[in-house]
Design a protein around this motif. Structure first.
Motif, PDB file in Angstrom:
ATOM      1  N   MET A 156       0.844  -1.171   0.000  1.00 46.67           N
ATOM      2  CA  MET A 156       0.000   0.000   0.000  1.00 46.67           C
ATOM      3  C   MET A 156       0.897   1.244   0.000  1.00 46.67           C
ATOM      4  SD  MET A 156      -3.098   1.023   2.662  1.00 46.67           S
ATOM      5  CE  MET A 156      -2.960  -0.520   3.464  1.00 46.67           C
ATOM      6  N   SER A 157       0.582   2.206  -0.854  1.00 47.30           N
ATOM      7  CA  SER A 157       1.363   3.442  -0.879  1.00 47.30           C
ATOM      8  C   SER A 157       0.427   4.644  -0.789  1.00 47.30           C
ATOM      9  CB  SER A 157       2.209   3.518  -2.152  1.00 47.30           C
ATOM     10  OG  SER A 157       1.385   3.606  -3.282  1.00 47.30           O
ATOM     11  N   ALA A 158       0.978   5.721  -0.287  1.00 50.27           N
ATOM     12  CA  ALA A 158       0.197   6.940  -0.092  1.00 50.27           C
ATOM     13  C   ALA A 158       0.054   7.700  -1.405  1.00 50.27           C
ATOM     14  CB  ALA A 158       0.868   7.822   0.951  1.00 50.27           C
ATOM     15  N   THR A 159      -1.120   8.282  -1.619  1.00 53.47           N
ATOM     16  CA  THR A 159      -1.324   9.123  -2.793  1.00 53.47           C
ATOM     17  C   THR A 159      -0.710  10.496  -2.545  1.00 53.47           C
ATOM     18  OG1 THR A 159      -3.419  10.006  -1.989  1.00 53.47           O
ATOM     19  CG2 THR A 159      -3.522   7.964  -3.305  1.00 53.47           C
ATOM     20  N   LYS A 160      -0.514  11.250  -3.612  1.00 51.96           N
ATOM     21  CA  LYS A 160       0.015  12.609  -3.484  1.00 51.96           C
ATOM     22  C   LYS A 160      -0.953  13.476  -2.682  1.00 51.96           C
ATOM     23  CE  LYS A 160       2.791  12.489  -7.635  1.00 51.96           C
ATOM     24  NZ  LYS A 160       3.000  13.030  -8.977  1.00 51.96           N
ATOM     25  N   LYS A 161      -2.264  13.264  -2.871  1.00 52.66           N
ATOM     26  CA  LYS A 161      -3.256  14.025  -2.101  1.00 52.66           C
ATOM     27  C   LYS A 161      -3.118  13.759  -0.604  1.00 52.66           C
ATOM     28  CE  LYS A 161      -7.399  14.988  -4.702  1.00 52.66           C
ATOM     29  NZ  LYS A 161      -8.763  14.552  -5.000  1.00 52.66           N
ATOM     30  N   ARG A 162      -2.937  12.479  -0.259  1.00 54.31           N
ATOM     31  CA  ARG A 162      -2.790  12.118   1.157  1.00 54.31           C
ATOM     32  C   ARG A 162      -1.538  12.773   1.742  1.00 54.31           C
ATOM     33  NH1 ARG A 162      -4.058   8.022   4.992  1.00 54.31           N
ATOM     34  NH2 ARG A 162      -2.252   7.510   6.294  1.00 54.31           N
ATOM     35  N   SER A 163      -0.426  12.688   1.010  1.00 52.34           N
ATOM     36  CA  SER A 163       0.818  13.297   1.483  1.00 52.34           C
ATOM     37  C   SER A 163       0.655  14.805   1.631  1.00 52.34           C
ATOM     38  CB  SER A 163       1.964  12.988   0.514  1.00 52.34           C
ATOM     39  OG  SER A 163       2.219  11.610   0.485  1.00 52.34           O
ATOM     40  N   GLY A 164       0.000  15.434   0.672  1.00 54.39           N
ATOM     41  CA  GLY A 164      -0.241  16.876   0.746  1.00 54.39           C
ATOM     42  C   GLY A 164      -1.109  17.250   1.933  1.00 54.39           C
ATOM     43  N   MET A 165      -2.165  16.483   2.173  1.00 54.93           N
ATOM     44  CA  MET A 165      -3.044  16.767   3.305  1.00 54.93           C
ATOM     45  C   MET A 165      -2.320  16.557   4.628  1.00 54.93           C
ATOM     46  SD  MET A 165      -5.854  17.991   4.253  1.00 54.93           S
ATOM     47  CE  MET A 165      -6.619  18.129   2.672  1.00 54.93           C
ATOM     48  N   LYS A 166      -1.475  15.532   4.697  1.00 54.49           N
ATOM     49  CA  LYS A 166      -0.691  15.316   5.916  1.00 54.49           C
ATOM     50  C   LYS A 166       0.255  16.489   6.153  1.00 54.49           C
ATOM     51  CE  LYS A 166       1.039  11.290   6.904  1.00 54.49           C
ATOM     52  NZ  LYS A 166       1.800  10.032   6.761  1.00 54.49           N
ATOM     53  N   ALA A 167       0.861  17.010   5.101  1.00 58.51           N
ATOM     54  CA  ALA A 167       1.758  18.166   5.238  1.00 58.51           C
ATOM     55  C   ALA A 167       0.996  19.385   5.736  1.00 58.51           C
ATOM     56  CB  ALA A 167       2.445  18.473   3.911  1.00 58.51           C
ATOM     57  N   ILE A 168      -0.190  19.623   5.181  1.00 58.01           N
ATOM     58  CA  ILE A 168      -1.004  20.777   5.591  1.00 58.01           C
ATOM     59  C   ILE A 168      -1.451  20.637   7.037  1.00 58.01           C
ATOM     60  CG2 ILE A 168      -3.239  21.912   5.233  1.00 58.01           C
ATOM     61  CD1 ILE A 168      -2.802  21.301   2.190  1.00 58.01           C
ATOM     62  N   THR A 169      -1.971  19.461   7.404  1.00 56.09           N
ATOM     63  CA  THR A 169      -2.450  19.299   8.781  1.00 56.09           C
ATOM     64  C   THR A 169      -1.298  19.351   9.783  1.00 56.09           C
ATOM     65  OG1 THR A 169      -2.472  16.868   8.571  1.00 56.09           O
ATOM     66  CG2 THR A 169      -4.543  18.039   8.136  1.00 56.09           C
ATOM     67  N   TRP A 170      -0.123  18.819   9.402  1.00 50.92           N
ATOM     68  CA  TRP A 170       1.025  18.916  10.303  1.00 50.92           C
ATOM     69  C   TRP A 170       1.434  20.367  10.491  1.00 50.92           C
ATOM     70  CZ3 TRP A 170       2.992  17.325  14.355  1.00 50.92           C
ATOM     71  CH2 TRP A 170       4.223  17.815  14.788  1.00 50.92           C
ATOM     72  N   ARG A 171       1.436  21.150   9.411  1.00 57.34           N
ATOM     73  CA  ARG A 171       1.810  22.560   9.498  1.00 57.34           C
ATOM     74  C   ARG A 171       0.842  23.292  10.430  1.00 57.34           C
ATOM     75  NH1 ARG A 171       5.861  24.252  10.070  1.00 57.34           N
ATOM     76  NH2 ARG A 171       5.011  25.670  11.547  1.00 57.34           N
ATOM     77  N   LEU A 172      -0.448  22.976  10.349  1.00 55.56           N
ATOM     78  CA  LEU A 172      -1.438  23.603  11.239  1.00 55.56           C
ATOM     79  C   LEU A 172      -1.182  23.224  12.695  1.00 55.56           C
ATOM     80  CD1 LEU A 172      -4.666  23.127   9.099  1.00 55.56           C
ATOM     81  CD2 LEU A 172      -3.465  25.280   9.565  1.00 55.56           C
ATOM     82  N   ILE A 173      -0.896  21.955  12.951  1.00 55.09           N
ATOM     83  CA  ILE A 173      -0.612  21.505  14.322  1.00 55.09           C
ATOM     84  C   ILE A 173       0.656  22.166  14.852  1.00 55.09           C
ATOM     85  CG2 ILE A 173       0.095  19.492  15.700  1.00 55.09           C
ATOM     86  CD1 ILE A 173      -1.827  17.849  13.832  1.00 55.09           C
ATOM     87  N   ALA A 174       1.701  22.229  14.034  1.00 52.03           N
ATOM     88  CA  ALA A 174       2.969  22.829  14.462  1.00 52.03           C
ATOM     89  C   ALA A 174       2.796  24.322  14.744  1.00 52.03           C
ATOM     90  CB  ALA A 174       4.040  22.609  13.399  1.00 52.03           C
ATOM     91  N   THR A 175       2.010  25.000  13.918  1.00 56.96           N
ATOM     92  CA  THR A 175       1.761  26.426  14.139  1.00 56.96           C
ATOM     93  C   THR A 175       0.925  26.641  15.396  1.00 56.96           C
ATOM     94  OG1 THR A 175       1.958  26.895  11.785  1.00 56.96           O
ATOM     95  CG2 THR A 175       0.784  28.520  13.099  1.00 56.96           C
ATOM     96  N   LEU A 176      -0.056  25.792  15.621  1.00 57.58           N
ATOM     97  CA  LEU A 176      -0.847  25.878  16.850  1.00 57.58           C
ATOM     98  C   LEU A 176       0.047  25.666  18.068  1.00 57.58           C
ATOM     99  CD1 LEU A 176      -3.542  26.089  18.349  1.00 57.58           C
ATOM    100  CD2 LEU A 176      -3.832  23.626  17.972  1.00 57.58           C
ATOM    101  N   ASP A 177       0.969  24.728  17.982  1.00 64.29           N
ATOM    102  CA  ASP A 177       1.914  24.478  19.063  1.00 64.29           C
ATOM    103  C   ASP A 177       2.732  25.736  19.368  1.00 64.29           C
ATOM    104  OD1 ASP A 177       3.523  22.858  20.916  1.00 64.29           O
ATOM    105  OD2 ASP A 177       5.079  23.016  19.383  1.00 64.29           O
ATOM    106  N   THR A 178       3.245  26.385  18.330  1.00 63.23           N
ATOM    107  CA  THR A 178       4.019  27.613  18.513  1.00 63.23           C
ATOM    108  C   THR A 178       3.156  28.698  19.150  1.00 63.23           C
ATOM    109  OG1 THR A 178       5.419  27.092  16.623  1.00 63.23           O
ATOM    110  CG2 THR A 178       5.364  29.400  17.328  1.00 63.23           C
ATOM    111  N   PHE A 179       1.900  28.811  18.715  1.00 68.27           N
ATOM    112  CA  PHE A 179       0.987  29.806  19.288  1.00 68.27           C
ATOM    113  C   PHE A 179       0.780  29.559  20.782  1.00 68.27           C
ATOM    114  CE2 PHE A 179      -3.229  31.171  20.607  1.00 68.27           C
ATOM    115  CZ  PHE A 179      -3.204  32.515  20.246  1.00 68.27           C
ATOM    116  N   VAL A 180       0.510  28.301  21.132  1.00 70.82           N
ATOM    117  CA  VAL A 180       0.265  27.963  22.546  1.00 70.82           C
ATOM    118  C   VAL A 180       1.495  28.264  23.398  1.00 70.82           C
ATOM    119  CG1 VAL A 180      -0.186  26.045  24.141  1.00 70.82           C
ATOM    120  CG2 VAL A 180      -1.540  26.282  22.053  1.00 70.82           C
ATOM    121  N   ILE A 181       2.669  27.883  22.920  1.00 72.23           N
ATOM    122  CA  ILE A 181       3.899  28.148  23.675  1.00 72.23           C
ATOM    123  C   ILE A 181       4.123  29.649  23.818  1.00 72.23           C
ATOM    124  CG2 ILE A 181       6.425  27.970  23.603  1.00 72.23           C
ATOM    125  CD1 ILE A 181       5.954  25.191  22.237  1.00 72.23           C
ATOM    126  N   ALA A 182       3.968  30.389  22.723  1.00 70.08           N
ATOM    127  CA  ALA A 182       4.181  31.840  22.761  1.00 70.08           C
ATOM    128  C   ALA A 182       3.167  32.516  23.682  1.00 70.08           C
ATOM    129  CB  ALA A 182       4.087  32.421  21.351  1.00 70.08           C
TER     130      ALA A 182
END
Length: 68
Positions: free
Chosen positions: A1-27
């Protein structure tokens, strides 16, 4: 089983949102000011985009870890 480009893109977007939220909470925790925290994440998103671009370009100059 391999990941589609859409899945990889969505994972990148959701990770970026989580990482930014983390920075916001810490700040916000450190400064106690949500406006300052929002300012920090604005800068953080921009700088991480630029840093990632150059990181990616640097990796393009090496064959380390590639299999033929």
């Amino acid at each position: 089983m391999s990941a589609t480009k859409k899945r990889s893109g969505m994972k990148a977007i959701t990770w970026r949102l989580i990482a930014t939220l983390d920075t916001f909470v810490i700040a916000w925790f450190i400064t106690g000011d949500s406006i300052v925290a929002a300012s920090i994440i604005t800068v953080e998103v921009l700088t991480k985009f630029v840093f990632y671009y150059f990181h990616e370009r640097a990796w393009q100059t090496t064959n380390w870890g590639l299999e033929e």
